[in-house]
Design a protein around this motif. Structure first.
Motif, PDB file in Angstrom:
ATOM      1  N   MET A 117       0.812  -1.278   0.118  1.00 19.62           N
ATOM      2  CA  MET A 117       0.122   0.171   0.052  1.00 19.62           C
ATOM      3  C   MET A 117       0.756   1.071   0.234  1.00 19.62           C
ATOM      4  N   VAL A 118       0.672   2.027  -0.934  1.00 17.47           N
ATOM      5  CA  VAL A 118       1.811   3.143  -1.114  1.00 17.47           C
ATOM      6  C   VAL A 118       0.444   4.290  -0.929  1.00 17.47           C
ATOM      7  N   VAL A 119       1.153   5.218   0.022  1.00 17.93           N
ATOM      8  CA  VAL A 119       0.318   6.574   0.182  1.00 17.93           C
ATOM      9  C   VAL A 119       1.063   7.792  -0.484  1.00 17.93           C
ATOM     10  N   THR A 120       0.623   8.596  -1.072  1.00 19.78           N
ATOM     11  CA  THR A 120       1.604   9.581  -1.771  1.00 19.78           C
ATOM     12  C   THR A 120       0.893  11.153  -1.912  1.00 19.78           C
ATOM     13  N   ASN A 121       1.618  12.043  -1.669  1.00 27.02           N
ATOM     14  CA  ASN A 121       1.090  13.358  -2.143  1.00 27.02           C
ATOM     15  C   ASN A 121       1.874  13.869  -3.157  1.00 27.02           C
ATOM     16  N   ASN A 122       2.121  12.911  -4.124  1.00 29.84           N
ATOM     17  CA  ASN A 122       2.891  13.217  -5.430  1.00 29.84           C
ATOM     18  C   ASN A 122       2.373  12.234  -6.433  1.00 29.84           C
ATOM     19  N   ILE A 123       1.500  13.274  -7.404  1.00 29.74           N
ATOM     20  CA  ILE A 123       0.871  12.584  -8.551  1.00 29.74           C
ATOM     21  C   ILE A 123       1.794  12.025  -9.262  1.00 29.74           C
ATOM     22  N   ASN A 124       2.888  12.426  -9.727  1.00 30.66           N
ATOM     23  CA  ASN A 124       3.927  11.613 -10.351  1.00 30.66           C
ATOM     24  C   ASN A 124       4.133  10.097 -10.084  1.00 30.66           C
ATOM     25  N   VAL A 125       4.353  10.031  -8.544  1.00 32.41           N
ATOM     26  CA  VAL A 125       4.483   8.800  -7.958  1.00 32.41           C
ATOM     27  C   VAL A 125       3.193   7.716  -8.255  1.00 32.41           C
ATOM     28  N   ALA A 126       2.196   8.277  -7.928  1.00 32.95           N
ATOM     29  CA  ALA A 126       1.103   7.634  -8.299  1.00 32.95           C
ATOM     30  C   ALA A 126       0.812   7.283  -9.802  1.00 32.95           C
ATOM     31  N   ASN A 127       1.266   8.090 -10.566  1.00 35.05           N
ATOM     32  CA  ASN A 127       1.262   7.620 -12.099  1.00 35.05           C
ATOM     33  C   ASN A 127       2.156   6.628 -12.275  1.00 35.05           C
ATOM     34  N   ILE A 128       3.294   6.578 -11.753  1.00 32.99           N
ATOM     35  CA  ILE A 128       4.157   5.605 -11.849  1.00 32.99           C
ATOM     36  C   ILE A 128       3.862   4.027 -11.505  1.00 32.99           C
ATOM     37  N   LEU A 129       3.234   3.990 -10.526  1.00 33.12           N
ATOM     38  CA  LEU A 129       2.794   3.148  -9.660  1.00 33.12           C
ATOM     39  C   LEU A 129       1.644   2.166 -10.355  1.00 33.12           C
ATOM     40  N   VAL A 130       0.950   2.988 -10.863  1.00 39.79           N
ATOM     41  CA  VAL A 130      -0.278   2.494 -11.715  1.00 39.79           C
ATOM     42  C   VAL A 130      -0.188   1.136 -12.299  1.00 39.79           C
ATOM     43  N   ALA A 131       1.308   1.066 -12.894  1.00 41.24           N
ATOM     44  CA  ALA A 131       1.721   0.048 -13.581  1.00 41.24           C
ATOM     45  C   ALA A 131       1.965  -1.239 -12.738  1.00 41.24           C
ATOM     46  N   ASN A 132       1.749  -1.255 -11.492  1.00 41.61           N
ATOM     47  CA  ASN A 132       1.896  -2.423 -10.480  1.00 41.61           C
ATOM     48  C   ASN A 132       0.675  -2.792 -10.049  1.00 41.61           C
ATOM     49  N   ASP A 133       0.060  -3.943 -10.791  1.00 37.32           N
ATOM     50  CA  ASP A 133      -1.436  -4.434 -10.266  1.00 37.32           C
ATOM     51  C   ASP A 133      -1.337  -4.879  -8.786  1.00 37.32           C
ATOM     52  N   ASN A 134      -0.118  -4.907  -8.330  1.00 36.36           N
ATOM     53  CA  ASN A 134      -0.218  -5.674  -6.886  1.00 36.36           C
ATOM     54  C   ASN A 134       0.143  -4.601  -5.729  1.00 36.36           C
ATOM     55  N   CYS A 135      -0.159  -3.203  -6.087  1.00 28.53           N
ATOM     56  CA  CYS A 135       0.023  -2.242  -5.327  1.00 28.53           C
ATOM     57  C   CYS A 135      -1.236  -1.363  -5.153  1.00 28.53           C
ATOM     58  N   ASP A 136      -1.602  -1.383  -3.960  1.00 27.81           N
ATOM     59  CA  ASP A 136      -2.795  -0.359  -3.697  1.00 27.81           C
ATOM     60  C   ASP A 136      -2.356   1.163  -3.444  1.00 27.81           C
ATOM     61  N   ILE A 137      -2.870   2.354  -4.234  1.00 22.45           N
ATOM     62  CA  ILE A 137      -2.329   3.510  -4.096  1.00 22.45           C
ATOM     63  C   ILE A 137      -3.437   4.394  -3.584  1.00 22.45           C
ATOM     64  N   VAL A 138      -2.917   5.274  -2.511  1.00 26.12           N
ATOM     65  CA  VAL A 138      -4.021   6.149  -1.845  1.00 26.12           C
ATOM     66  C   VAL A 138      -3.147   7.583  -2.330  1.00 26.12           C
ATOM     67  N   VAL A 139      -4.061   8.477  -2.634  1.00 26.94           N
ATOM     68  CA  VAL A 139      -3.345   9.893  -3.145  1.00 26.94           C
ATOM     69  C   VAL A 139      -3.965  10.905  -2.121  1.00 26.94           C
ATOM     70  N   ALA A 140      -2.940  11.287  -1.419  1.00 26.84           N
ATOM     71  CA  ALA A 140      -3.361  12.233  -0.087  1.00 26.84           C
ATOM     72  C   ALA A 140      -3.738  13.584  -1.027  1.00 26.84           C
ATOM     73  N   GLY A 141      -4.963  13.917  -0.786  1.00 22.19           N
ATOM     74  CA  GLY A 141      -5.612  15.081  -1.540  1.00 22.19           C
ATOM     75  C   GLY A 141      -5.130  16.126  -0.915  1.00 22.19           C
ATOM     76  N   GLY A 142      -5.100  17.465  -1.637  1.00 23.52           N
ATOM     77  CA  GLY A 142      -4.879  18.773  -1.221  1.00 23.52           C
ATOM     78  C   GLY A 142      -4.609  19.705  -2.305  1.00 23.52           C
ATOM     79  N   LEU A 143      -3.983  20.886  -2.099  1.00 24.27           N
ATOM     80  CA  LEU A 143      -3.732  21.897  -3.008  1.00 24.27           C
ATOM     81  C   LEU A 143      -2.707  21.322  -4.177  1.00 24.27           C
TER      82      LEU A 143
END
Length: 253
Positions: A117-143
């Motif tokens: 499970m990867v939590v991130t406030n970096n949209i670039n990180v989230a876009n990179i990890l989309v390619a990993n089907d074995n990874c849950d991605i949580v984007v910490a929203g904000g400005l």
């Protein structure tokens, strides 16, 4: 080489290495040390560099280098740091990756991991990890900070407070001799403090150029970091403080 082109190249070297010396530049460009001194003085007069004994450094300022430019700087070093850092992150754990070009490299090293499970406030990180089907991605929203895809502010900190991460991987813009981690954006600093509070173990990824830079806002101390991944040994004073604080320095090959 025309002096205007030479000065552009000098500035590129300073941005890449954090500092330049008169003797080294004279040898690189095949000109006299007097010529280089004039170049450095002109660059200092325009605020692009700051003169020091024997050379020049990046100026102490309140604004960072552009994100795309930072992404290109020290790419091989960041990749090596990220690869070494990723070996300390096992499968089946929770990880926070914050804003930064170095943490993006860590994300790439996690593409083949399972049950993350990867939590991130970096949209670039989230876009990179989309390619990993074995990874849950949580984007910490904000400005949204459009310049680098970072999410900052109180809302981001509130989301982070809902978690307790096994590991957090953070970066910084500068690291001073007191062992303080520094950055330019006060809102990002506030988020980084929240990340450290919510992590069981915190890793810092920072290449050697951060040893020669300055930034106005304090994130934390190396005292708060469990492992510091870099590409060269930091200054002796920083090493001494890490020994005192039991912060492990790992120099990537």
């Amino acid at each position: 080489m025309a002096h205007s082109f030479r000065q552009t190249d000098i500035l590129e070297i300073a941005l890449s290495e954090g500092k330049v010396t008169v003797e080294d530049l004279a040898e690189r460009f095949g000109v006299t040390v007097q010529t280089i001194r004039r170049d450095l003085c002109e660059l200092a007069d325009t605020g692009k560099l700051e003169r020091v004994h024997g050379g020049a450094v990046l100026p102490s300022g309140v604004s960072n280098i552009g994100y795309e430019h930072r992404r290109d700087l020290h790419h091989a070093e960041k990749a090596a740091i990220a690869k070494r850092c990723a070996t300390e992150i096992p499968d089946s754990c929770s990880v926070f990756l914050n804003i930064g070009t170095s943490t993006e490299q860590v994300a790439r090293e996690l593409l083949n991991r399972t049950d993350l499970m990867v939590v991130t406030n970096n949209i670039n990180v989230a876009n990179i990890l989309v390619a990993n089907d074995n990874c849950d991605i949580v984007v910490a929203g904000g400005l949204l900070r459009r310049a680098d895809g970072g999410l900052v502010g109180d809302l981001t900190s509130q989301v982070i407070a809902q978690f307790k991460f096994d590991y957090a991987v953070i970066g910084c813009s500068a690291l001073d001799e007191d062992g303080d981690l520094l950055d330019f954006d006060v809102q990002e600093v506030s988020v980084s403090k929240s990340i450290i509070r919510q992590a069981r173990r915190t890793f810092l990824v920072a290449d050697n150029s951060k040893f020669f830079r300055s930034a106005p806002a304090r994130i934390a101390s190396l005292r708060d970091i469990d492992m510091f991944f870099t590409d060269r040994p930091p200054p002796a004073q920083v090493q001494a403080r890490c020994r005192e604080w039991d912060t492990q320095i790992v120099v990537a090959p």
